[in-house]
Design a protein around this motif. Structure first.
Motif, PDB file in Angstrom:
ATOM      1  N   THR A  61      10.028 -82.331  39.266  1.00 20.78           N
ATOM      2  CA  THR A  61      11.343 -82.873  38.915  1.00 20.78           C
ATOM      3  C   THR A  61      11.883 -82.239  37.638  1.00 20.78           C
ATOM      4  N   LEU A  62      11.038 -82.081  36.618  1.00 20.24           N
ATOM      5  CA  LEU A  62      11.482 -81.468  35.362  1.00 20.24           C
ATOM      6  C   LEU A  62      11.816 -79.990  35.558  1.00 20.24           C
ATOM      7  N   ALA A  63      11.048 -79.292  36.396  1.00 22.18           N
ATOM      8  CA  ALA A  63      11.363 -77.886  36.680  1.00 22.18           C
ATOM      9  C   ALA A  63      12.689 -77.761  37.410  1.00 22.18           C
ATOM     10  N   SER A  64      13.008 -78.730  38.253  1.00 21.10           N
ATOM     11  CA  SER A  64      14.304 -78.722  38.950  1.00 21.10           C
ATOM     12  C   SER A  64      15.452 -78.784  37.950  1.00 21.10           C
ATOM     13  N   LEU A  65      15.265 -79.565  36.894  1.00 23.77           N
ATOM     14  CA  LEU A  65      16.277 -79.633  35.834  1.00 23.77           C
ATOM     15  C   LEU A  65      16.453 -78.275  35.174  1.00 23.77           C
ATOM     16  N   ALA A  66      15.339 -77.569  34.899  1.00 22.92           N
ATOM     17  CA  ALA A  66      15.410 -76.249  34.272  1.00 22.92           C
ATOM     18  C   ALA A  66      16.109 -75.243  35.185  1.00 22.92           C
ATOM     19  N   ILE A  67      15.847 -75.308  36.479  1.00 23.67           N
ATOM     20  CA  ILE A  67      16.508 -74.392  37.430  1.00 23.67           C
ATOM     21  C   ILE A  67      18.002 -74.650  37.443  1.00 23.67           C
ATOM     22  N   GLY A  68      18.374 -75.914  37.444  1.00 21.42           N
ATOM     23  CA  GLY A  68      19.798 -76.253  37.456  1.00 21.42           C
ATOM     24  C   GLY A  68      20.540 -75.755  36.224  1.00 21.42           C
ATOM     25  N   ALA A  69      19.802 -75.504  35.133  1.00 23.76           N
ATOM     26  CA  ALA A  69      20.422 -75.012  33.893  1.00 23.76           C
ATOM     27  C   ALA A  69      20.215 -73.518  33.687  1.00 23.76           C
ATOM     28  N   ALA A  70      19.648 -72.795  34.667  1.00 23.57           N
ATOM     29  CA  ALA A  70      19.291 -71.377  34.507  1.00 23.57           C
ATOM     30  C   ALA A  70      20.502 -70.527  34.148  1.00 23.57           C
ATOM     31  N   GLN A  71      20.278 -69.564  33.201  1.00 29.57           N
ATOM     32  CA  GLN A  71      21.355 -68.682  32.745  1.00 29.57           C
ATOM     33  C   GLN A  71      21.044 -67.205  32.971  1.00 29.57           C
ATOM     34  N   SER A  72      19.875 -66.883  33.526  1.00 27.80           N
ATOM     35  CA  SER A  72      19.497 -65.491  33.733  1.00 27.80           C
ATOM     36  C   SER A  72      18.481 -65.416  34.871  1.00 27.80           C
ATOM     37  N   PRO A  73      18.292 -64.209  35.452  1.00 24.09           N
ATOM     38  CA  PRO A  73      17.276 -64.073  36.504  1.00 24.09           C
ATOM     39  C   PRO A  73      15.884 -64.472  36.034  1.00 24.09           C
ATOM     40  N   ALA A  74      15.491 -64.064  34.817  1.00 22.54           N
ATOM     41  CA  ALA A  74      14.156 -64.394  34.317  1.00 22.54           C
ATOM     42  C   ALA A  74      13.975 -65.906  34.185  1.00 22.54           C
ATOM     43  N   TRP A  75      14.988 -66.582  33.674  1.00 24.08           N
ATOM     44  CA  TRP A  75      14.955 -68.041  33.534  1.00 24.08           C
ATOM     45  C   TRP A  75      14.803 -68.681  34.911  1.00 24.08           C
ATOM     46  N   MET A  76      15.581 -68.215  35.860  1.00 29.08           N
ATOM     47  CA  MET A  76      15.556 -68.768  37.213  1.00 29.08           C
ATOM     48  C   MET A  76      14.178 -68.591  37.845  1.00 29.08           C
ATOM     49  N   ILE A  77      13.647 -67.376  37.786  1.00 29.56           N
ATOM     50  CA  ILE A  77      12.373 -67.083  38.442  1.00 29.56           C
ATOM     51  C   ILE A  77      11.236 -67.846  37.773  1.00 29.56           C
ATOM     52  N   ALA A  78      11.213 -67.903  36.437  1.00 26.00           N
ATOM     53  CA  ALA A  78      10.156 -68.624  35.731  1.00 26.00           C
ATOM     54  C   ALA A  78      10.188 -70.114  36.069  1.00 26.00           C
ATOM     55  N   SER A  79      11.381 -70.684  36.128  1.00 23.05           N
ATOM     56  CA  SER A  79      11.502 -72.111  36.446  1.00 23.05           C
ATOM     57  C   SER A  79      11.091 -72.386  37.884  1.00 23.05           C
ATOM     58  N   ARG A  80      11.426 -71.467  38.792  1.00 19.53           N
ATOM     59  CA  ARG A  80      11.003 -71.641  40.185  1.00 19.53           C
ATOM     60  C   ARG A  80       9.477 -71.576  40.296  1.00 19.53           C
ATOM     61  N   ALA A  81       8.839 -70.729  39.474  1.00 21.14           N
ATOM     62  CA  ALA A  81       7.381 -70.655  39.495  1.00 21.14           C
ATOM     63  C   ALA A  81       6.762 -71.962  39.015  1.00 21.14           C
ATOM     64  N   VAL A  82       7.325 -72.541  37.945  1.00 25.02           N
ATOM     65  CA  VAL A  82       6.823 -73.830  37.454  1.00 25.02           C
ATOM     66  C   VAL A  82       7.040 -74.916  38.506  1.00 25.02           C
ATOM     67  N   GLN A  83       8.184 -74.878  39.153  1.00 32.94           N
ATOM     68  CA  GLN A  83       8.452 -75.837  40.225  1.00 32.94           C
ATOM     69  C   GLN A  83       7.434 -75.689  41.355  1.00 32.94           C
ATOM     70  N   GLY A  84       7.101 -74.433  41.690  1.00 33.28           N
ATOM     71  CA  GLY A  84       6.092 -74.187  42.711  1.00 33.28           C
ATOM     72  C   GLY A  84       4.730 -74.715  42.307  1.00 33.28           C
ATOM     73  N   PHE A  85       4.385 -74.604  41.000  1.00 34.05           N
ATOM     74  CA  PHE A  85       3.122 -75.158  40.514  1.00 34.05           C
ATOM     75  C   PHE A  85       3.108 -76.676  40.672  1.00 34.05           C
ATOM     76  N   GLY A  86       4.232 -77.316  40.344  1.00 30.91           N
ATOM     77  CA  GLY A  86       4.319 -78.764  40.546  1.00 30.91           C
ATOM     78  C   GLY A  86       4.154 -79.143  42.008  1.00 30.91           C
ATOM     79  N   ALA A  87       4.749 -78.341  42.891  1.00 31.62           N
ATOM     80  CA  ALA A  87       4.596 -78.588  44.322  1.00 31.62           C
ATOM     81  C   ALA A  87       3.144 -78.427  44.755  1.00 31.62           C
TER      82      ALA A  87
END
Length: 453
Positions: free
Chosen positions: A77-103
């Motif tokens: 859930t917290l990683a989803s918040l970070a993805i929703g606020a992403a401002q760059s490709p690196a930010w997006m990909i890193a947040s998706r990886a954290v979200q995947g770890f949570g999953a």
């Protein structure tokens, strides 16, 4: 209530694999992704998901499955918040990886809680049918929901919506799900890191081939590193006192067949979801909302087929249902590969989607049953982890391979006609992957002969 909470949480995980697809063109334009780099929005999530699944399964066994269920929900859930606020490709990909770890922390507990709350037989098969329905429906529901939100609000809304849902599921878990028995043990960190790094290197090398070619030094080095590290993972598991993957789990021909068939099936279907979403917008000119709604011919038949699984399995048997579902999916993707160049939704897309939707609804439930059949309670976490590993890594590897097929040696973007032609070729290769899944299932899965625990 236990089944409802488990299904809702797993549905959220699966939806977030596909909810991003119909918004990919807008994400690419807003954040500046390259075409090959765009696939890492998916691969970062599925690789982290698949790579840490076995560690998540072991954590549930040692620390308690309810505790890890809540922990996974919180990280996701917290990683989803970070993805929703992403401002760059690196930010997006890193947040998706954290979200995947949570999953990865959450998903093994969902399936393990089913195996501990429902007795083997009709009750468990019925629960697994609904669980598999959530897995299948979530993929296409995510496409529809993602398109609607991308058009009406923003692609970011598809991730921010997880905040209230995740909070509600955590409260429901605390109220309705009891903690499971804990087992003594230790964490196989070396196994978790080697499996994840090996898969990341392998997928990176395959995706890099789309831009640089198979002869590029970076492509070959990444693939070689991936193979070596994965071989090291197997060596670590063979010698570890408490391995993430007990190799004795791989002595059942039926379960191995179920894992292989699931990996191949997701390899092909990942290409269907990823490239069809872009085909509808790039070749047919659909908006994100229109593209999302265009997947309804997949969603509705898939839902109907999924809820009919207990009845159909009782009438014709799980094996025949599985083989029929795979055959329909093969036919649907092969048909789409031929008609994609026509660039007509009604004439070339709708009927293949109907076949694919019906077929998928009959595939995942029997593959899930076969993947956990005959497993002792102490190995429930490992078995559920392997089912999900095959699911997520199949999607990662398949998408990586199909990105290379789609690129066809070109690094520049295609016009509408070129996009349609390359989509057709890609769907043809995806159909071959599903045909391989059909062959494996026909050879190894019969639901009557599983003599190993």
């Amino acid at each position: 209530m236990v089944l409802a909470i488990i299904m809702a949480s797993y549905l959220m995980l699966v939806i977030d694999i596909s909810i991003v697809l119909t918004g990919l063109p807008r994400i690419q334009a807003e954040l500046g992704f390259t075409q090959a780099g765009l696939s890492w929005i998916q691969n970062a999530y599925t690789l982290a998901f698949g790579g840490f699944l076995l560690l998540g399964a072991r954590a549930g066994d040692i620390l308690g499955r309810r505790r890890m269920f809540i922990t996974g929900l919180s990280i996701f859930t917290l990683a989803s918040l970070a993805i929703g606020a992403a401002q760059s490709p690196a930010w997006m990909i890193a947040s998706r990886a954290v979200q995947g770890f949570g999953a990865a922390v959450l998903a093994p507990s969902t399936l393990a809680l089913i195996t501990t709350h429902f007795e083997e037989g009709h009750a468990r098969n019925r629960a697994l049918a609904w669980y598999a329905a959530a897995a299948g429906i979530g993929a296409t529901l995510g496409l529809v929901l993602g398109g609607l939100l991308a058009d009406l609000i923003s692609w970011r809304a598809g991730f921010l919506i997880n905040l209230p849902i995740g909070a509600a599921l955590i409260v429901g878990t605390l109220r309705h799900i009891h903690e499971t028995e804990r087992h003594n043990g230790r964490f196989d960190i070396a196994g978790a890191l080697s499996s994840t790094l090996g898969m990341c290197a392998l997928v990176f090398g395959i995706v890099e081939a789309a831009d640089a070619g198979w002869g590029a030094a970076l492509t070959q080095a990444s693939i070689a590193v991936g193979v070596v590290v994965l071989a090291a993972f197997l060596w670590i598991e063979r010698h570890a006192s408490q391995p993430l993957l007990p190799l004795a789990m791989l002595t059942s021909a039926q379960r191995n067949g179920a894992y292989a068939a699931r990996l191949l099936f997701l390899s092909g279907m990942a290409g269907f979801w990823f490239f069809t979403a872009q085909y509808l917008q790039g070749a047919l000119g659909f908006s994100p909302m229109q593209a999302g709604l265009a997947f309804i011919p997949v969603t509705v038949p898939q839902f109907l087929a999924s809820v009919s699984v207990p009845h159909v399995a009782h009438r014709i048997g799980q094996r025949r249902m599985l083989l029929a579902g795979l055959a329909l999916c093969v036919l649907g993707l092969a048909w789409l590969s031929i008609t994609a160049a026509q660039m007509s939704y009604l004439g070339g897309v709708v009927l293949p989607m109907l076949l694919t939707g019906f077929g998928q609804g009959w595939v995942l439930a029997p593959l899930t049953v076969a993947g956990v059949a005959g497993v002792e309670g102490r190995n429930a976490g490992a078995a559920s982890g392997l089912v999900n590993v095959a699911h997520q890594l199949g999607a990662s590897l398949g998408l990586a391979v199909l990105v290379v097929v789609y690129a066809g040696g070109h690094t520049s973007a295609f016009d509408a006609v070129g996009l349609a032609w390359h989509t057709g070729v890609t769907m043809g290769v995806a159909a071959l992957l599903l045909l391989a899944a059909l062959s494996v299932s026909a050879r190894y899965i019969d639901f009557d002969t599983d003599r190993s625990n």
